[in-house]
Structure formats: structure tokens, C-alpha cells
Design a protein around this motif. Sequence first.
Motif, PDB file in Angstrom:
ATOM      1  N   ARG A 253      12.328  35.508  56.389  1.00  0.00           N
ATOM      2  CA  ARG A 253      10.671  35.318  56.992  1.00  0.00           C
ATOM      3  C   ARG A 253      10.528  35.609  55.197  1.00  0.00           C
ATOM      4  O   ARG A 253      10.761  37.081  54.753  1.00  0.00           O
ATOM      5  CB  ARG A 253      10.107  36.306  57.601  1.00  0.00           C
ATOM      6  N   MET A 254       9.231  35.246  54.988  1.00  0.00           N
ATOM      7  CA  MET A 254       8.509  35.555  53.770  1.00  0.00           C
ATOM      8  C   MET A 254       7.507  35.816  53.308  1.00  0.00           C
ATOM      9  O   MET A 254       6.625  35.760  54.336  1.00  0.00           O
ATOM     10  CB  MET A 254       8.869  34.246  53.072  1.00  0.00           C
ATOM     11  N   LYS A 255       6.695  36.979  52.175  1.00  0.00           N
ATOM     12  CA  LYS A 255       5.711  37.361  52.918  1.00  0.00           C
ATOM     13  C   LYS A 255       4.703  35.925  52.222  1.00  0.00           C
ATOM     14  O   LYS A 255       5.147  35.240  50.808  1.00  0.00           O
ATOM     15  CB  LYS A 255       5.097  38.808  51.907  1.00  0.00           C
ATOM     16  N   THR A 256       3.231  35.824  52.322  1.00  0.00           N
ATOM     17  CA  THR A 256       2.361  34.596  51.966  1.00  0.00           C
ATOM     18  C   THR A 256       2.568  34.910  50.330  1.00  0.00           C
ATOM     19  O   THR A 256       2.635  33.833  49.946  1.00  0.00           O
ATOM     20  CB  THR A 256       0.762  34.999  52.117  1.00  0.00           C
ATOM     21  N   LYS A 257       2.367  35.818  49.435  1.00  0.00           N
ATOM     22  CA  LYS A 257       2.132  35.937  48.227  1.00  0.00           C
ATOM     23  C   LYS A 257       3.626  35.143  47.766  1.00  0.00           C
ATOM     24  O   LYS A 257       3.426  34.635  46.659  1.00  0.00           O
ATOM     25  CB  LYS A 257       1.638  37.151  47.734  1.00  0.00           C
ATOM     26  N   ILE A 258       4.902  35.863  48.072  1.00  0.00           N
ATOM     27  CA  ILE A 258       5.505  35.509  47.935  1.00  0.00           C
ATOM     28  C   ILE A 258       6.234  33.950  48.278  1.00  0.00           C
ATOM     29  O   ILE A 258       6.788  33.337  47.225  1.00  0.00           O
ATOM     30  CB  ILE A 258       7.087  35.873  48.853  1.00  0.00           C
ATOM     31  N   GLU A 259       5.720  33.287  49.132  1.00  0.00           N
ATOM     32  CA  GLU A 259       5.634  31.118  49.901  1.00  0.00           C
ATOM     33  C   GLU A 259       3.972  30.942  48.459  1.00  0.00           C
ATOM     34  O   GLU A 259       5.330  29.945  47.881  1.00  0.00           O
ATOM     35  CB  GLU A 259       5.314  31.104  50.610  1.00  0.00           C
ATOM     36  N   ASN A 260       3.482  32.186  48.158  1.00  0.00           N
ATOM     37  CA  ASN A 260       2.445  30.933  47.478  1.00  0.00           C
ATOM     38  C   ASN A 260       3.332  31.071  45.656  1.00  0.00           C
ATOM     39  O   ASN A 260       3.170  29.805  44.597  1.00  0.00           O
ATOM     40  CB  ASN A 260       1.293  31.975  46.840  1.00  0.00           C
ATOM     41  N   TRP A 261       4.082  32.185  45.361  1.00  0.00           N
ATOM     42  CA  TRP A 261       4.890  32.055  44.076  1.00  0.00           C
ATOM     43  C   TRP A 261       5.691  31.424  44.157  1.00  0.00           C
ATOM     44  O   TRP A 261       5.457  29.880  42.983  1.00  0.00           O
ATOM     45  CB  TRP A 261       5.214  33.393  43.918  1.00  0.00           C
ATOM     46  N   LEU A 262       6.825  30.519  44.357  1.00  0.00           N
ATOM     47  CA  LEU A 262       7.788  30.026  45.017  1.00  0.00           C
ATOM     48  C   LEU A 262       6.792  28.240  44.849  1.00  0.00           C
ATOM     49  O   LEU A 262       7.631  27.823  44.395  1.00  0.00           O
ATOM     50  CB  LEU A 262       8.411  30.297  46.797  1.00  0.00           C
ATOM     51  N   HIS A 263       6.228  28.197  45.368  1.00  0.00           N
ATOM     52  CA  HIS A 263       4.997  26.891  45.375  1.00  0.00           C
ATOM     53  C   HIS A 263       4.568  26.810  43.695  1.00  0.00           C
ATOM     54  O   HIS A 263       4.602  25.640  42.839  1.00  0.00           O
ATOM     55  CB  HIS A 263       3.749  26.717  46.152  1.00  0.00           C
ATOM     56  N   GLU A 264       4.205  27.897  43.054  1.00  0.00           N
ATOM     57  CA  GLU A 264       3.860  27.686  41.905  1.00  0.00           C
ATOM     58  C   GLU A 264       4.595  27.290  40.740  1.00  0.00           C
ATOM     59  O   GLU A 264       5.260  27.080  40.107  1.00  0.00           O
ATOM     60  CB  GLU A 264       3.227  28.881  41.343  1.00  0.00           C
ATOM     61  N   PHE A 265       6.130  28.263  40.976  1.00  0.00           N
ATOM     62  CA  PHE A 265       6.968  28.351  40.590  1.00  0.00           C
ATOM     63  C   PHE A 265       8.325  26.674  40.793  1.00  0.00           C
ATOM     64  O   PHE A 265       8.136  25.970  39.161  1.00  0.00           O
ATOM     65  CB  PHE A 265       8.263  29.448  41.140  1.00  0.00           C
ATOM     66  N   GLN A 266       7.598  26.358  41.797  1.00  0.00           N
ATOM     67  CA  GLN A 266       8.011  24.859  41.921  1.00  0.00           C
ATOM     68  C   GLN A 266       7.883  23.365  40.749  1.00  0.00           C
ATOM     69  O   GLN A 266       7.890  22.499  40.368  1.00  0.00           O
ATOM     70  CB  GLN A 266       8.245  23.919  43.238  1.00  0.00           C
ATOM     71  N   LYS A 267       6.736  23.800  39.939  1.00  0.00           N
ATOM     72  CA  LYS A 267       5.946  23.088  39.736  1.00  0.00           C
ATOM     73  C   LYS A 267       5.749  22.951  38.423  1.00  0.00           C
ATOM     74  O   LYS A 267       5.488  22.152  37.555  1.00  0.00           O
ATOM     75  CB  LYS A 267       3.968  23.002  39.536  1.00  0.00           C
ATOM     76  N   LEU A 268       6.547  24.285  38.060  1.00  0.00           N
ATOM     77  CA  LEU A 268       7.091  24.404  36.152  1.00  0.00           C
ATOM     78  C   LEU A 268       7.883  22.989  35.715  1.00  0.00           C
ATOM     79  O   LEU A 268       8.239  22.237  36.283  1.00  0.00           O
ATOM     80  CB  LEU A 268       7.537  25.970  36.556  1.00  0.00           C
ATOM     81  N   PRO A 269       7.800  23.507  34.420  1.00  0.00           N
ATOM     82  CA  PRO A 269       8.914  21.480  34.076  1.00  0.00           C
ATOM     83  C   PRO A 269      10.038  22.523  34.647  1.00  0.00           C
ATOM     84  O   PRO A 269      10.502  23.672  34.506  1.00  0.00           O
ATOM     85  CB  PRO A 269       8.441  21.899  32.326  1.00  0.00           C
ATOM     86  N   TYR A 270      11.211  21.343  34.769  1.00  0.00           N
ATOM     87  CA  TYR A 270      11.929  21.480  35.063  1.00  0.00           C
ATOM     88  C   TYR A 270      12.704  21.465  33.165  1.00  0.00           C
ATOM     89  O   TYR A 270      12.837  20.097  32.308  1.00  0.00           O
ATOM     90  CB  TYR A 270      13.354  20.590  35.634  1.00  0.00           C
ATOM     91  N   ILE A 271      13.789  22.329  32.660  1.00  0.00           N
ATOM     92  CA  ILE A 271      14.814  22.612  31.562  1.00  0.00           C
ATOM     93  C   ILE A 271      15.906  21.684  31.560  1.00  0.00           C
ATOM     94  O   ILE A 271      16.599  22.366  32.997  1.00  0.00           O
ATOM     95  CB  ILE A 271      14.295  23.754  30.341  1.00  0.00           C
ATOM     96  N   SER A 272      16.410  20.949  31.423  1.00  0.00           N
ATOM     97  CA  SER A 272      18.108  20.258  31.539  1.00  0.00           C
ATOM     98  C   SER A 272      18.996  21.648  30.665  1.00  0.00           C
ATOM     99  O   SER A 272      18.932  22.276  29.569  1.00  0.00           O
ATOM    100  CB  SER A 272      18.548  19.214  31.031  1.00  0.00           C
ATOM    101  N   PRO A 273      20.371  21.922  31.956  1.00  0.00           N
ATOM    102  CA  PRO A 273      21.170  22.868  31.005  1.00  0.00           C
ATOM    103  C   PRO A 273      21.486  22.174  30.053  1.00  0.00           C
ATOM    104  O   PRO A 273      21.860  23.493  29.153  1.00  0.00           O
ATOM    105  CB  PRO A 273      21.949  22.566  32.117  1.00  0.00           C
ATOM    106  N   TYR A 274      21.238  21.148  29.974  1.00  0.00           N
ATOM    107  CA  TYR A 274      21.694  21.130  28.299  1.00  0.00           C
ATOM    108  C   TYR A 274      21.027  20.992  27.273  1.00  0.00           C
ATOM    109  O   TYR A 274      21.399  20.205  26.186  1.00  0.00           O
ATOM    110  CB  TYR A 274      22.572  19.372  28.589  1.00  0.00           C
ATOM    111  N   ASP A 275      20.068  21.487  27.394  1.00  0.00           N
ATOM    112  CA  ASP A 275      19.382  21.045  26.565  1.00  0.00           C
ATOM    113  C   ASP A 275      18.832  22.605  25.571  1.00  0.00           C
ATOM    114  O   ASP A 275      19.274  23.375  26.572  1.00  0.00           O
ATOM    115  CB  ASP A 275      17.563  20.949  27.257  1.00  0.00           C
TER     116      ASP A 275
END
Length: 420
Positions: A253-275
Amino acid sequence: MLFNFEKSAAKTIRKALRPIEESISPFSYKIPCLPFSHIQRFNYVNVYMKWKKDSYYDSIEHIHHSIQLKPVIALKNCIAQDPNGCIPISSVSKRGLQLDVPMKVARFLRQYPSIFEEFTGPKYNHPWFRLTPEAAEIDRDEKRVYEESREELRSRLKKMILMTKENVLPLKIIQGMQWYLGLPHDFLQHHEQNLDDSFRFVEMEDGLKGLAIESRERVYSVMEENAMKKGMYYDGSQTEAIEFPFFPSKALRMKTKIENWLHEFQKLPYISPYDDFSNLDPNSDIAEKRLIGVLHELLSLFIDHSAERRKLLCLKKYFGFPQKVHRAFERHPHMFYMSMRNKTCTVILKEAYCNELAIENHPLLSVRKRYIKLMKESEVILRNRRMNSRFSNSEKLDLESNDLDEGEHKIEGFSLEQVI
């Protein structure tokens, strides 16, 4: 009047600052071509989620039997390599530490009678061991898989090296990760046939020998390949941010503020491990997303998509991991599960066991499962032996008690003079 003036002045200042506040909002930006040129901060930095036990991941046999399987296969290789197909106990009795055997080697071998067959040697009555027919058959299949999958195994090693800062890894690190990558124990010894021209041996600092990669070929991660299948990613250009697949445990179970943080975290650009990531601020949120991407890709390369956490921590220096990389597993329990079985912490990639189509199975996985099945048969054999031993002992006791009773009856039948 003075109060009204101050109030109106404050409103004017807030209106003037509003465009500036919006421009520096942590997550209000468009994904640029070079995402690491932006330095972003977390809204909620101290993310901590309490660990919850999950019986599903704790019951995956081929993960949690891996600790016992590793020395079993090491001893199996010692026997299979011998020209006679059998060895005396003296040839391995002092190599327990080298072979990761947790007890005396002879005792360990006798724990698995379905794999190792014991017999008396030709000299000095020393115990000798050979493989059972079932184990010998699996060994032949294992060698065939190695031969057929040589290109894929080479590719997995290449990907692991390409994720490092300088595209080079010490040989001792590679040898320590061979078990997870599914490489044969003598893979580096036969480098002429196992490695191609893109590999080269180099001298590293501290007198270490390393294996480097010289390749400009574009390598795609599992995340990128899956995004391409969905039409979200094409030839290195993103149409939208690649989101990590989340698989929350039932009891989490997660707190609302952590869920919001994860939601915004998902919107960040994906950096390839090989870049190249040398321009990334290690304290930025994009750097953390890149770290999660590397850990995801690394576990995707392993046979059972898991590894002991302490083994992963040994890679910090060469992969550019932060000092507290272990917190990444705690901050992202939707992606990683930490199992505490076998008196160690094992990190498991959830996606591999919740979405069978997301990550391709390692060609050696089925072979290891067959070895584990034999190991479980050994438990049955030993249990039956103990039962038979108890039964024979009880029969022996019954016979002895019957003899005593008969003797007492005979003595009672004699008179005192006859006894004297």
C-alpha cells in the motif's frame, strides 16, 4: 489603507512570478532530444516503502535452489571433464572453497545420490564418484545448448560490458557474473571460439586484466524493443516517454504523495543503458531513471532474472552506480522484489514472472530446471534410505528381543540343580 496596499502589492508580485514558477516546475517540460541536458529534481525525495513479503516470488524454485545448484554443477563439471568420467574424492576434497561447497565435499556429494554415484575405487579403498545416467544425459544436453547458443551467450556478455562507463570490465568481475549470464565455466579460457573481433583483452588500473568492447553498433535494451513493438519508439527517437512496467504486490500500500511521485517519475525521458551518461547529474531524477533502466536491463540478461544484491553492489565502480544504489530496490518495489530466503537478499525482476512475453527466456534455464528436479529426487532417495534403515533396525531389535525371551523361557524350564 496601508494593509490594502500591501495586499494588492503582494498579488501583483505573485502574478509576476507565476510564469517563472511554471517554467521551473519539476515535471512540466517536453521530452527533449537529449534528455540529460535537463536537470530535474524530485517533488518527493525521501521515498521509502516498507518491505512486504510476497510468497509468489519466495516460492520460485529455480531461483532459490540456485545457491545449492551452483556447487552441484561445479562438481559435475569436475567429473565430466575427467577422461575416465569418474574421480576420487581426493581430487576435490580440498577445493571446497573454490567450488562454493558449503560443507565437506564428500558429505555434499552424498547428499545428491541422484546426481553423483559413489563406488569404491581400484586403489586404497578410497571413495570415488561418477555421474548417474540421468545426470550424464543432462550434461550432454547442456553442452549441446552451449554449442547452439554460443552467439546469444556472447551477445549477453557484450551487452553487459557495453553498459559500463568505459565499455570494459575486469576479468574477475566477468568470472563472478558467469553464473548469472549462463556462460560455461571455461568460457574465457577458450576465447578464440567464444569471442569475436569486437572483444579485446586490455590492461586496467591496479594491474587488473579486463575485457573491452570496440563496437559502434546500436544496441537496444529490452525496454526499447518492447516499446518498438508498441509503436512508441523508433530508431532511437521517442514519440513519448517509455514507462517502466509496474507489478505491485497485493499487500503493498502506498501513500498518495508517493503514488503521485511515481506517476511523475514515469513521465521522465528514458535513458538507454547503452548510451553515454557522463553528462548526467548524479543527483537528478533522470539519473535515477537511468539507474533503474540499467538494473532492469542487467537482470533481463540473467538466466533467472535475479541476482544476490551483494553481487550487484560489486558492479558500482564500473557501471557508475551511486553509493546507495541498494535504495533503488527499496524505492521501486513495483519493479523489484527482494527475497530474504537462504540467509541472503536476492533481487528479482518482477516483469519476468508477471509478463512472459516481455523478456525472452534464457536458453539454459530449462537445463537448470532439470538439474533441480534431480536434486529434489535426491531428497526422496535419502528419505527412503532413512526409512529403510529405521525399519531394518527395528527388525533387528525385534529379533534380539525374541531371542532374549526364548532364552528366559529355557532358563525357567530348568531346575535349580540343572542350572548349577
